[in-house]
Design a protein around this motif. Structure first.
Motif, PDB file in Angstrom:
ATOM      1  N   SER A  68     -11.029 -24.611   1.993  1.00 48.29           N
ATOM      2  CA  SER A  68     -12.395 -24.192   1.682  1.00 48.29           C
ATOM      3  C   SER A  68     -13.346 -25.287   2.148  1.00 48.29           C
ATOM      4  O   SER A  68     -12.904 -26.368   2.546  1.00 48.29           O
ATOM      5  N   CYS A  69     -14.628 -24.998   2.073  1.00 51.22           N
ATOM      6  CA  CYS A  69     -15.608 -26.039   2.399  1.00 51.22           C
ATOM      7  C   CYS A  69     -15.329 -27.272   1.550  1.00 51.22           C
ATOM      8  O   CYS A  69     -15.418 -28.405   2.017  1.00 51.22           O
ATOM      9  N   SER A  70     -14.977 -27.037   0.281  1.00 50.82           N
ATOM     10  CA  SER A  70     -14.806 -28.164  -0.628  1.00 50.82           C
ATOM     11  C   SER A  70     -13.571 -28.994  -0.284  1.00 50.82           C
ATOM     12  O   SER A  70     -13.441 -30.118  -0.752  1.00 50.82           O
ATOM     13  N   SER A  71     -12.665 -28.468   0.540  1.00 49.88           N
ATOM     14  CA  SER A  71     -11.520 -29.296   0.938  1.00 49.88           C
ATOM     15  C   SER A  71     -11.998 -30.534   1.686  1.00 49.88           C
ATOM     16  O   SER A  71     -11.379 -31.582   1.615  1.00 49.88           O
ATOM     17  N   CYS A  72     -13.055 -30.409   2.433  1.00 47.41           N
ATOM     18  CA  CYS A  72     -13.576 -31.556   3.178  1.00 47.41           C
ATOM     19  C   CYS A  72     -14.854 -32.108   2.566  1.00 47.41           C
ATOM     20  O   CYS A  72     -15.337 -33.147   2.977  1.00 47.41           O
ATOM     21  N   HIS A  73     -15.438 -31.358   1.657  1.00 48.23           N
ATOM     22  CA  HIS A  73     -16.692 -31.806   1.035  1.00 48.23           C
ATOM     23  C   HIS A  73     -16.504 -31.743  -0.467  1.00 48.23           C
ATOM     24  O   HIS A  73     -16.798 -30.729  -1.089  1.00 48.23           O
ATOM     25  N   SER A  74     -15.951 -32.814  -1.054  1.00 47.41           N
ATOM     26  CA  SER A  74     -15.649 -32.727  -2.478  1.00 47.41           C
ATOM     27  C   SER A  74     -16.721 -33.442  -3.296  1.00 47.41           C
ATOM     28  O   SER A  74     -17.222 -34.502  -2.917  1.00 47.41           O
ATOM     29  N   LYS A  96     -12.294 -34.280  15.083  1.00 48.64           N
ATOM     30  CA  LYS A  96     -12.759 -35.369  15.921  1.00 48.64           C
ATOM     31  C   LYS A  96     -13.764 -36.265  15.221  1.00 48.64           C
ATOM     32  O   LYS A  96     -14.149 -37.301  15.730  1.00 48.64           O
ATOM     33  N   ARG A  97     -14.209 -35.860  14.046  1.00 47.77           N
ATOM     34  CA  ARG A  97     -15.226 -36.666  13.377  1.00 47.77           C
ATOM     35  C   ARG A  97     -14.979 -36.771  11.879  1.00 47.77           C
ATOM     36  O   ARG A  97     -14.297 -35.937  11.288  1.00 47.77           O
ATOM     37  N   ASN A  98     -15.610 -37.788  11.299  1.00 47.75           N
ATOM     38  CA  ASN A  98     -15.605 -37.988   9.856  1.00 47.75           C
ATOM     39  C   ASN A  98     -16.542 -36.960   9.234  1.00 47.75           C
ATOM     40  O   ASN A  98     -17.600 -36.668   9.778  1.00 47.75           O
ATOM     41  N   ALA A 101     -21.521 -36.393   4.178  1.00 51.35           N
ATOM     42  CA  ALA A 101     -21.856 -36.107   2.782  1.00 51.35           C
ATOM     43  C   ALA A 101     -22.920 -35.010   2.752  1.00 51.35           C
ATOM     44  O   ALA A 101     -23.758 -34.938   3.644  1.00 51.35           O
ATOM     45  N   LEU A 102     -22.858 -34.131   1.747  1.00 51.00           N
ATOM     46  CA  LEU A 102     -23.851 -33.065   1.651  1.00 51.00           C
ATOM     47  C   LEU A 102     -24.778 -33.328   0.482  1.00 51.00           C
ATOM     48  O   LEU A 102     -24.368 -33.259  -0.677  1.00 51.00           O
ATOM     49  N   MET A 103     -26.003 -33.639   0.777  1.00 51.65           N
ATOM     50  CA  MET A 103     -27.005 -33.782  -0.283  1.00 51.65           C
ATOM     51  C   MET A 103     -28.391 -33.784   0.341  1.00 51.65           C
ATOM     52  O   MET A 103     -28.554 -34.165   1.499  1.00 51.65           O
ATOM     53  N   SER A 110     -31.830 -30.870  11.471  1.00 51.54           N
ATOM     54  CA  SER A 110     -30.657 -30.481  12.249  1.00 51.54           C
ATOM     55  C   SER A 110     -29.441 -31.111  11.597  1.00 51.54           C
ATOM     56  O   SER A 110     -29.564 -32.042  10.808  1.00 51.54           O
ATOM     57  N   PHE A 111     -28.291 -30.576  11.919  1.00 57.05           N
ATOM     58  CA  PHE A 111     -27.100 -30.908  11.159  1.00 57.05           C
ATOM     59  C   PHE A 111     -25.974 -31.335  12.086  1.00 57.05           C
ATOM     60  O   PHE A 111     -26.003 -31.031  13.278  1.00 57.05           O
ATOM     61  N   MET A 112     -24.995 -32.026  11.518  1.00 58.26           N
ATOM     62  CA  MET A 112     -23.870 -32.617  12.228  1.00 58.26           C
ATOM     63  C   MET A 112     -24.287 -33.973  12.796  1.00 58.26           C
ATOM     64  O   MET A 112     -25.462 -34.254  12.966  1.00 58.26           O
ATOM     65  N   TRP A 113     -23.289 -34.793  13.127  1.00 61.91           N
ATOM     66  CA  TRP A 113     -23.532 -36.137  13.643  1.00 61.91           C
ATOM     67  C   TRP A 113     -24.349 -36.097  14.934  1.00 61.91           C
ATOM     68  O   TRP A 113     -25.056 -37.040  15.258  1.00 61.91           O
ATOM     69  N   ASP A 114     -24.219 -35.004  15.682  1.00 62.82           N
ATOM     70  CA  ASP A 114     -24.955 -34.936  16.954  1.00 62.82           C
ATOM     71  C   ASP A 114     -26.095 -33.916  16.909  1.00 62.82           C
ATOM     72  O   ASP A 114     -26.732 -33.654  17.920  1.00 62.82           O
ATOM     73  N   MET A 122     -26.979 -21.639   9.652  1.00 63.60           N
ATOM     74  CA  MET A 122     -25.979 -21.441  10.689  1.00 63.60           C
ATOM     75  C   MET A 122     -24.833 -22.442  10.586  1.00 63.60           C
ATOM     76  O   MET A 122     -23.843 -22.333  11.283  1.00 63.60           O
ATOM     77  N   GLN A 123     -24.977 -23.424   9.705  1.00 66.05           N
ATOM     78  CA  GLN A 123     -24.001 -24.499   9.594  1.00 66.05           C
ATOM     79  C   GLN A 123     -22.592 -23.982   9.295  1.00 66.05           C
ATOM     80  O   GLN A 123     -21.631 -24.395   9.931  1.00 66.05           O
ATOM     81  N   SER A 124     -22.463 -23.052   8.363  1.00 62.64           N
ATOM     82  CA  SER A 124     -21.128 -22.633   7.931  1.00 62.64           C
ATOM     83  C   SER A 124     -20.320 -22.009   9.061  1.00 62.64           C
ATOM     84  O   SER A 124     -19.096 -22.026   9.036  1.00 62.64           O
ATOM     85  N   PHE A 255     -26.275 -41.128  17.169  1.00 61.99           N
ATOM     86  CA  PHE A 255     -25.754 -40.240  16.124  1.00 61.99           C
ATOM     87  C   PHE A 255     -26.815 -40.075  15.040  1.00 61.99           C
ATOM     88  O   PHE A 255     -27.703 -40.921  14.912  1.00 61.99           O
ATOM     89  N   LYS A 256     -26.684 -39.006  14.306  1.00 56.68           N
ATOM     90  CA  LYS A 256     -27.621 -38.774  13.211  1.00 56.68           C
ATOM     91  C   LYS A 256     -27.532 -39.922  12.210  1.00 56.68           C
ATOM     92  O   LYS A 256     -26.427 -40.308  11.812  1.00 56.68           O
ATOM     93  N   VAL A 257     -28.655 -40.467  11.811  1.00 64.22           N
ATOM     94  CA  VAL A 257     -28.652 -41.541  10.813  1.00 64.22           C
ATOM     95  C   VAL A 257     -28.244 -40.940   9.468  1.00 64.22           C
ATOM     96  O   VAL A 257     -28.924 -40.060   8.944  1.00 64.22           O
TER      97      VAL A 257
END
Lengths: 344, 252
Positions: A68-74, A96-98, A101-103, A110-114, A122-124, A255-257
């Motif tokens: 689930s999403c929570s498997s990687c975002h706990s 390929k990436r770490n 954190a979601l908050m 915009s979302f994601m490291w890049d 559209m993120q999901s 990369f996204k700060v």
């Protein structure tokens, strides 16, 4: 016949128009900027947020119903993945990436490291269809959920329509993510004049404001821009960051700060999770910054910190931990929703 | 119509105002709704069907095992053809006389119904040109999730880097040096300089008929399938292909 239909329609509208008690007011913390998310297009309601929460915790969103999403975002790690440097998806596939954190996502553009994703709604789609993550198709997720006992009811409650669509699915997951606001750390209470920093934290805050805040800007602790903070390129991953999206050389290694809120718990650090400890991060900024064409001007001058100053800086970073966020019951696994499903 | 009113009601409930305000809003919306029904009934409208006919050269396109020939007599099969039509307008003597609201339609040759687009226009309307876009505009591309033909379950949305696929053409040919000899063109991109939405303007030749012909042979013959067979992300190649796609539309 036609008249009956119209009457029926009107009465539905009257019921809809007077329905209340389901509103959710998005509270903007004092002195924070206005969120960028357009709530008018996706007005928050308690039912939609609860639906989104169920979906966020539901492994049915992955192809083999394991991830689930929570498997990687706990939640306890500010909604990121802790034990892995690179993300860890279905069947132990390594991404390929770490994970991020979601908050406070209502403030992001915009979302994601890049910045590959241009809108929270559209993120999901990205993790659902990434073969290293959930390896599923949104079309198929919709079919699976439509067949389940619980979801047609939840969608009916939330959207007035039991037919599940991609739009409604995505908008409800957004709604849940939008409620993940972290604004109750010690730092925040000091800003609200409800408590005070220790002398050490205060020293650290000063150092932070001169050396870090241009990128990790208060109150979100990110300027939401893309920057190169001087990490050496990991040649096994060859991740050039923002350039992958813009095809512009100036964006190479940018990369996204990331926000530094709850940084105590969101290790490992950086887009590839190369550092495990905050002290390693500080060492990077004092002696590891790699010069290159795209290195941010803000980091061109060498940062010199005494060992006391390093400790002070970290002490300040620890004031960004928000326990009311990490342990907020409204964000946790929605036992009641899934429990009723089992009983049925 | 129905869904926009529902949305309005939801957004009014977002405001932190009390129950009284909600009730007055509710009444206002009900009234508005009744009035709008009456206005609609008073005006005489008609439904115009814009019909798209997909061909390969002179033969109607089928997505089964039908084999077609390219200019160089190479055999090919077409498996998927989908594209977005948006921003439909009718013109008379260079003046816009009709503009469809919320105008987004997905043409999909595997779903015959999708090839006929009904638009509601005033009944007295006269026109000599039709204008529409192939693809989805930039603003819609960055404004989150939509339903209907824009729903991301339609298979016309990129997930790893956001954006709509404006035009999708897939098939097979022995001359493609790829897995299963497949070619795949997913044309999209909404950001400068890789924008791929294209505008089509066609004269309407026959009075009262809105039939538009799509000829896929034109685009196939403009591509060297031995060299170019996979375009699946925004960029220069996609832009060039989008310009080629523009040429496959014509009026009767």
């Amino acid at each position: 016949m036609k008249k009956v239909f119209i009457l029926l329609l009107i009465s539905t509208f009257i019921i809809l128009a007077f329905k209340s008690g389901n509103e959710y007011t998005f509270a903007i913390p004092i002195n924070w900027p206005k969120p960028t998310y357009d709530f008018a297009k996706n007005p928050l309601s308690i039912d939609k947020i609860q639906l989104g929460r169920a979906l966020f915790y539901d492994p049915q969103l992955s192809s083999d119903n394991t991830t689930s999403c929570s498997s990687c975002h706990s939640q306890f790690t500010a909604f990121t993945h802790v034990d892995h440097a690179l993300s860890h998806g279905i069947k132990d596939r390594i991404g390929k990436r770490n994970s991020l954190a979601l908050m406070n996502l209502a403030w992001h553009q915009s979302f994601m490291w890049d910045g590959a994703i241009n809108h929270l709604d559209m993120q999901s789609l990205a993790p659902i269809s990434n073969p290293d993550e959930m390896d599923e198709k949104i079309e198929h997720v919709v079919t699976k959920l439509q067949k389940s006992k619980i979801y047609p009811l939840l969608f009916q409650k939330a959207f007035g329509d039991s037919t599940i669509t991609g739009e409604h699915l995505l908008k409800s997951i957004s709604q849940f993510m939008l409620t993940l606001v972290s604004s109750n750390s010690k730092y925040d209470s000091v800003m609200r004049k409800e408590s005070v920093f220790t002398a050490q934290e205060n020293q650290g805050y000063k150092l932070f404001k001169t050396n870090c805040a241009e990128c990790h800007t208060e109150p979100l602790f990110t300027n939401l821009k893309f920057e190169n903070n001087g990490l050496t390129l990991d040649t096994t991953l060859n991740d050039t960051g923002r350039m992958k999206i813009t095809h512009n050389k100036k964006d190479s290694l940018r990369f996204k700060v990331p926000s530094l809120r709850n940084i105590e718990f969101s290790y490992p650090y950086m887009h590839d999770g190369r550092f495990k400890k905050l002290s390693e991060v500080v060492t990077h900024y004092t002696s590891g910054v790699q010069k290159s064409n795209t290195l941010s001007k803000k980091l061109e001058k060498n940062l010199v910190l005494s060992s006391n100053e390093r400790v002070d800086l970290i002490a300040f970073l620890l004031t960004l931990t928000d326990r009311t966020f990490l342990f907020n019951k409204d964000y946790s696994f929605p036992r009641t929703i899934f429990f009723t499903e089992k009983k049925e | 119509m129905l869904s926009t009113i529902k949305n309005n009601i939801n957004s009014c409930s977002l405001s932190p105002s009390g129950r009284i305000k909600t009730i007055s809003h509710g009444l206002a919306y009900c009234l508005l709704f009744i009035i709008s029904i009456e206005v609609m009934a008073a005006q005489s409208n008609k439904i115009l069907n814009i019909n798209f006919h997909a061909y390969y050269g002179d033969v109607l396109l089928k997505l089964d095992d039908s084999v077609y020939k390219t200019e160089n007599e190479t055999a090919i099969q077409i498996e998927t053809f989908k594209c977005y039509i948006s921003g439909i307008e009718l013109l008379n003597k260079e003046q816009v006389v009709f503009r469809e609201n919320n105008s987004f339609h997905l043409l999909d040759v595997s779903e015959l119904k999708s090839l006929s687009i009904p638009v509601t226009t005033p009944s007295t309307i006269q026109y000599d040109k039709i204008k529409f876009n192939i693809g989805i505009d930039s603003l819609t591309n960055v404004s989150g999730a939509y339903g209907g033909d824009l729903d991301p379950t339609k298979g016309m949305y990129w997930t790893w880097q956001n954006g709509y696929i404006n035009f999708k053409l897939e098939g097979k040919s022995m001359i493609c040096p790829t897995k299963n000899n497949e070619f795949q063109f997913h044309i999209g991109g909404y950001q400068f300089p890789d924008r791929t939405m294209q505008q089509v303007i066609l004269n309407i030749l026959m009075e009262g008929s809105l039939a538009i012909r799509i000829d896929l042979k034109k685009i196939i013959d403009s591509i060297d399938l031995t060299k170019q067979n996979q375009v699946m992300s925004p960029g220069k190649d996609a832009v060039i292909l989008s310009e080629k796609a523009l040429k496959i539309f014509s009026s009767y």
